[in-house]
Motif scaffolding. Structure first.
Motif, PDB file in Angstrom:
ATOM      1  N   PHE A   1       1.609  -4.096  -2.639  1.00 44.45           N
ATOM      2  CA  PHE A   1       1.171  -3.429  -3.664  1.00 44.45           C
ATOM      3  C   PHE A   1       1.366  -1.838  -3.452  1.00 44.45           C
ATOM      4  O   PHE A   1       0.551  -1.542  -2.272  1.00 44.45           O
ATOM      5  N   ARG A   2       1.946  -1.107  -4.243  1.00 38.22           N
ATOM      6  CA  ARG A   2       1.751   0.225  -4.278  1.00 38.22           C
ATOM      7  C   ARG A   2       0.944   0.488  -5.273  1.00 38.22           C
ATOM      8  O   ARG A   2       1.015   0.351  -6.425  1.00 38.22           O
ATOM      9  N   GLN A   3      -0.141   1.594  -4.721  1.00 37.77           N
ATOM     10  CA  GLN A   3      -1.087   2.175  -5.915  1.00 37.77           C
ATOM     11  C   GLN A   3      -0.384   3.171  -6.685  1.00 37.77           C
ATOM     12  O   GLN A   3       0.729   3.647  -6.125  1.00 37.77           O
TER      13      GLN A   3
ATOM     14  N   ILE B   1      -8.360 -17.328   3.133  1.00 40.88           N
ATOM     15  CA  ILE B   1      -7.939 -16.124   3.088  1.00 40.88           C
ATOM     16  C   ILE B   1      -8.889 -15.304   3.874  1.00 40.88           C
ATOM     17  O   ILE B   1     -10.109 -15.323   3.786  1.00 40.88           O
ATOM     18  N   ILE B   2      -8.365 -14.486   4.822  1.00 37.74           N
ATOM     19  CA  ILE B   2      -9.361 -13.525   5.634  1.00 37.74           C
ATOM     20  C   ILE B   2      -9.103 -12.115   5.395  1.00 37.74           C
ATOM     21  O   ILE B   2      -7.842 -11.550   5.414  1.00 37.74           O
ATOM     22  N   ARG B   3     -10.227 -11.519   5.090  1.00 39.22           N
ATOM     23  CA  ARG B   3     -10.201  -9.916   4.350  1.00 39.22           C
ATOM     24  C   ARG B   3      -9.854  -9.247   5.881  1.00 39.22           C
ATOM     25  O   ARG B   3     -10.762  -9.301   6.685  1.00 39.22           O
ATOM     26  N   ILE B   4      -8.988  -8.237   5.924  1.00 39.82           N
ATOM     27  CA  ILE B   4      -8.643  -7.295   7.224  1.00 39.82           C
ATOM     28  C   ILE B   4      -9.066  -5.917   6.762  1.00 39.82           C
ATOM     29  O   ILE B   4      -9.993  -5.408   7.633  1.00 39.82           O
ATOM     30  N   GLN B   5      -8.287  -5.389   5.752  1.00 41.24           N
ATOM     31  CA  GLN B   5      -8.571  -4.016   5.457  1.00 41.24           C
ATOM     32  C   GLN B   5      -8.446  -3.187   6.752  1.00 41.24           C
ATOM     33  O   GLN B   5      -9.186  -2.250   6.962  1.00 41.24           O
ATOM     34  N   GLU B   6      -7.446  -3.106   7.364  1.00 45.08           N
ATOM     35  CA  GLU B   6      -7.057  -2.209   8.496  1.00 45.08           C
ATOM     36  C   GLU B   6      -5.899  -1.397   8.333  1.00 45.08           C
ATOM     37  O   GLU B   6      -4.872  -1.609   7.546  1.00 45.08           O
ATOM     38  N   ASP B   7      -6.209  -0.250   8.783  1.00 37.91           N
ATOM     39  CA  ASP B   7      -5.177   1.020   8.573  1.00 37.91           C
ATOM     40  C   ASP B   7      -3.983   1.037   9.641  1.00 37.91           C
ATOM     41  O   ASP B   7      -4.200   0.742  10.629  1.00 37.91           O
ATOM     42  N   LEU B   8      -2.900   0.742   9.151  1.00 37.06           N
ATOM     43  CA  LEU B   8      -1.614   0.163   9.804  1.00 37.06           C
ATOM     44  C   LEU B   8      -1.099   1.489  10.555  1.00 37.06           C
ATOM     45  O   LEU B   8      -0.298   1.519  11.600  1.00 37.06           O
TER      46      LEU B   8
ATOM     47  N   ILE C   1       0.705 -18.410   9.232  1.00 41.11           N
ATOM     48  CA  ILE C   1       0.378 -17.547   8.131  1.00 41.11           C
ATOM     49  C   ILE C   1       1.078 -17.575   6.873  1.00 41.11           C
ATOM     50  O   ILE C   1       2.453 -17.311   6.855  1.00 41.11           O
ATOM     51  N   LEU C   2       0.573 -17.867   5.943  1.00 42.09           N
ATOM     52  CA  LEU C   2       1.246 -18.405   4.530  1.00 42.09           C
ATOM     53  C   LEU C   2       1.608 -16.934   3.819  1.00 42.09           C
ATOM     54  O   LEU C   2       2.741 -16.665   3.424  1.00 42.09           O
ATOM     55  N   SER C   3       0.776 -16.080   3.808  1.00 41.71           N
ATOM     56  CA  SER C   3       0.888 -14.656   3.289  1.00 41.71           C
ATOM     57  C   SER C   3       0.191 -13.600   3.751  1.00 41.71           C
ATOM     58  O   SER C   3      -0.877 -13.559   4.369  1.00 41.71           O
ATOM     59  N   LEU C   4       0.532 -12.287   3.500  1.00 42.84           N
ATOM     60  CA  LEU C   4       0.279 -11.153   3.897  1.00 42.84           C
ATOM     61  C   LEU C   4      -0.020 -10.018   2.741  1.00 42.84           C
ATOM     62  O   LEU C   4       0.980 -10.086   2.179  1.00 42.84           O
ATOM     63  N   THR C   5      -1.067  -9.440   2.569  1.00 44.07           N
ATOM     64  CA  THR C   5      -1.255  -8.327   1.584  1.00 44.07           C
ATOM     65  C   THR C   5      -1.573  -7.048   1.991  1.00 44.07           C
ATOM     66  O   THR C   5      -2.154  -6.724   2.838  1.00 44.07           O
ATOM     67  N   LEU C   6      -0.330  -6.451   1.682  1.00 44.00           N
ATOM     68  CA  LEU C   6      -0.319  -4.823   2.172  1.00 44.00           C
ATOM     69  C   LEU C   6      -0.493  -4.043   1.033  1.00 44.00           C
ATOM     70  O   LEU C   6       0.142  -4.347  -0.277  1.00 44.00           O
ATOM     71  N   GLU C   7      -1.425  -2.901   1.170  1.00 41.49           N
ATOM     72  CA  GLU C   7      -1.367  -1.897   0.057  1.00 41.49           C
ATOM     73  C   GLU C   7      -0.982  -0.696   0.485  1.00 41.49           C
ATOM     74  O   GLU C   7      -1.294  -0.223   1.730  1.00 41.49           O
ATOM     75  N   THR C   8      -0.128   0.125  -0.327  1.00 45.04           N
ATOM     76  CA  THR C   8       0.447   1.266   0.319  1.00 45.04           C
ATOM     77  C   THR C   8      -0.060   2.432  -1.046  1.00 45.04           C
ATOM     78  O   THR C   8      -0.269   1.933  -1.929  1.00 45.04           O
ATOM     79  N   GLY C   9      -0.176   3.551  -0.442  1.00 44.05           N
ATOM     80  CA  GLY C   9      -0.814   4.806  -1.566  1.00 44.05           C
ATOM     81  C   GLY C   9       0.680   5.056  -2.097  1.00 44.05           C
ATOM     82  O   GLY C   9       1.540   4.855  -1.810  1.00 44.05           O
TER      83      GLY C   9
ATOM     84  N   HIS D   1      -1.658   5.964   2.285  1.00 40.85           N
ATOM     85  CA  HIS D   1      -2.066   5.205   3.307  1.00 40.85           C
ATOM     86  C   HIS D   1      -1.297   3.852   3.318  1.00 40.85           C
ATOM     87  O   HIS D   1      -0.513   3.515   2.444  1.00 40.85           O
ATOM     88  N   TYR D   2      -1.275   3.205   4.485  1.00 33.38           N
ATOM     89  CA  TYR D   2      -0.767   1.721   4.561  1.00 33.38           C
ATOM     90  C   TYR D   2      -1.927   0.990   5.051  1.00 33.38           C
ATOM     91  O   TYR D   2      -2.412   1.341   6.227  1.00 33.38           O
ATOM     92  N   THR D   3      -2.370  -0.151   4.292  1.00 35.59           N
ATOM     93  CA  THR D   3      -3.505  -0.856   4.731  1.00 35.59           C
ATOM     94  C   THR D   3      -2.850  -2.632   4.648  1.00 35.59           C
ATOM     95  O   THR D   3      -2.503  -2.574   3.692  1.00 35.59           O
ATOM     96  N   LEU D   4      -3.448  -3.073   5.837  1.00 39.68           N
ATOM     97  CA  LEU D   4      -3.220  -4.546   5.638  1.00 39.68           C
ATOM     98  C   LEU D   4      -4.609  -5.089   5.135  1.00 39.68           C
ATOM     99  O   LEU D   4      -5.767  -5.129   5.662  1.00 39.68           O
TER     100      LEU D   4
END
Lengths: 116, 228
Positions: free
Chosen positions: A67-69, B5-12, A28-36, A107-110
């Motif tokens: 990324f933080r919204q 790139i695999i789109r996941i969009q899952e609530d952690l 896995i090269l990278s993970l993108t996380l988004e938080t509120g 929220h925390y979203t992958l």
């Protein structure tokens, strides 16, 4: 020690291991996380525990993109929105109305993973 | 080899939310009304819970799930006043999580098996004294009740937006201090309105009892809607 990041990392590992299998990914090269905007997740802590927990796993050298919204204000009268700051919490800059609302959540979203 | 790139969009936080929802469903089935009380240390969580239980007296069986990092000081106070309490010690964790509540509810249910009461139950969760962490951890409650006390100052909502935004009820405690302190109530309400329009607001004093009856009335009304 901040305990908030550990369940999140555990969940990420579960999701990613499943996805890696489904999509035949070895690394896995990278993970993108988004938080509120109101989330109390701290990227430095997340990185720190991530490195420790994910050693010798498929996520060992994964780059974390977090990324933080941004919170913003919205005027309930004229729908105008503007960026959040304690100084701008008085009136709508457009209509000068005082009927304003803070738009932000926690929220925390992958969002996505990148792998080969 | 090209990366994909695999789109996941899952609530952690999905697992924790599921656990909270499980608590919520369980208490509804058992005719229990769960109130999550949150505030800074010293704002008056224990005092308000005691005042409310004394005010509502005959209508409910009351219990308190008492969350603290350490000690049984608060649970002891509740028990001395004649109510049931289960002390949850987190040992350092700064907020309660659904799993802890589930265990607390299990203990209350075991104790209830020995009671012949037909009354519905109101269960107060006294969360860890903290204005930051508890709000992101839904426990399955029906009401998020946030207390701010007058000596803490009128500028707290915008400094701690998450908890004031998520509250179902905001209680201003130590209202008997309003004459002495420089607390600008209109400034406070203005900030609340920006974060949480339509939230229920009550001004109380646990010391002299002012406003407790009104808040109790509100909780009774709301619980009747849910427990019906």
């Amino acid at each position: 020690m901040n305990m908030h990041e550990l369940p999140v990392i555990e969940k990420i590992l579960n999701i990613v291991e499943k996805q890696a299998k489904m999509n035949s990914l070895n690394k896995i090269l990278s993970l993108t996380l988004e938080t509120g905007a109101l989330s109390d997740l701290e990227p430095e802590w997340l990185n720190y525990y991530f490195r420790k927990i994910c050693r010798n796993t498929i996520l060992q050298d994964t780059k974390l993109k977090i990324f933080r919204q941004k919170a913003f204000f919205q005027c309930r009268d004229c729908d105008h929105n503007w960026s959040y700051s304690l100084k701008t919490a008085e009136n709508c800059p457009l209509c000068r109305g005082r009927n304003i609302e803070l738009k932000a959540d926690s929220h925390y979203t992958l969002k996505e993973i990148e792998g080969i | 080899m090209k990366s994909r790139i695999i789109r996941i969009q899952e609530d952690l936080m999905a697992d924790e939310k599921t656990a909270a929802f499980r608590n919520h469903r369980r208490v509804i089935e058992n005719r229990q009304y769960l109130v999550n009380v949150m505030a800074s240390p010293g704002a008056g969580k224990t005092s308000l819970i005691l005042a409310l239980m004394k005010e509502m007296g005959e209508l409910y069986d009351f219990s308190v799930l008492e969350g603290d990092v350490d000690s049984t000081v608060d649970a002891d106070k509740i028990i001395e006043a004649g109510f049931r309490a289960v002390q949850i010690q987190t040992g350092g964790f700064c907020h309660l999580i659904p799993f802890m509540i589930e265990k607390g509810l299990d203990i209350l249910d075991q104790e209830k098996a020995f009671s012949s009461s037909e009354l519905p139950e109101m269960i107060f969760i006294e969360n860890i004294g903290n204005l930051i962490c508890p709000v992101e951890h839904d426990l399955g409650e029906m009401q998020k009740l946030v207390i701010l006390s007058v000596p803490e100052g009128d500028d707290k909502p915008l400094k701690y937006p998450a908890i004031f935004k998520a509250a179902d009820v905001i209680v201003l405690n130590k209202a008997d201090y309003l004459q002495m302190e420089e607390f600008r109530i209109d400034e406070f309400l203005k900030q609340i309105n920006i974060l949480n329009p339509g939230v229920k607001f009550f001004s109380v004093s646990c010391r002299n009892g002012a406003g407790v009856k009104e808040l109790a009335g509100y909780l009774i009304e709301e619980s009747l809607k849910t427990l019906k």
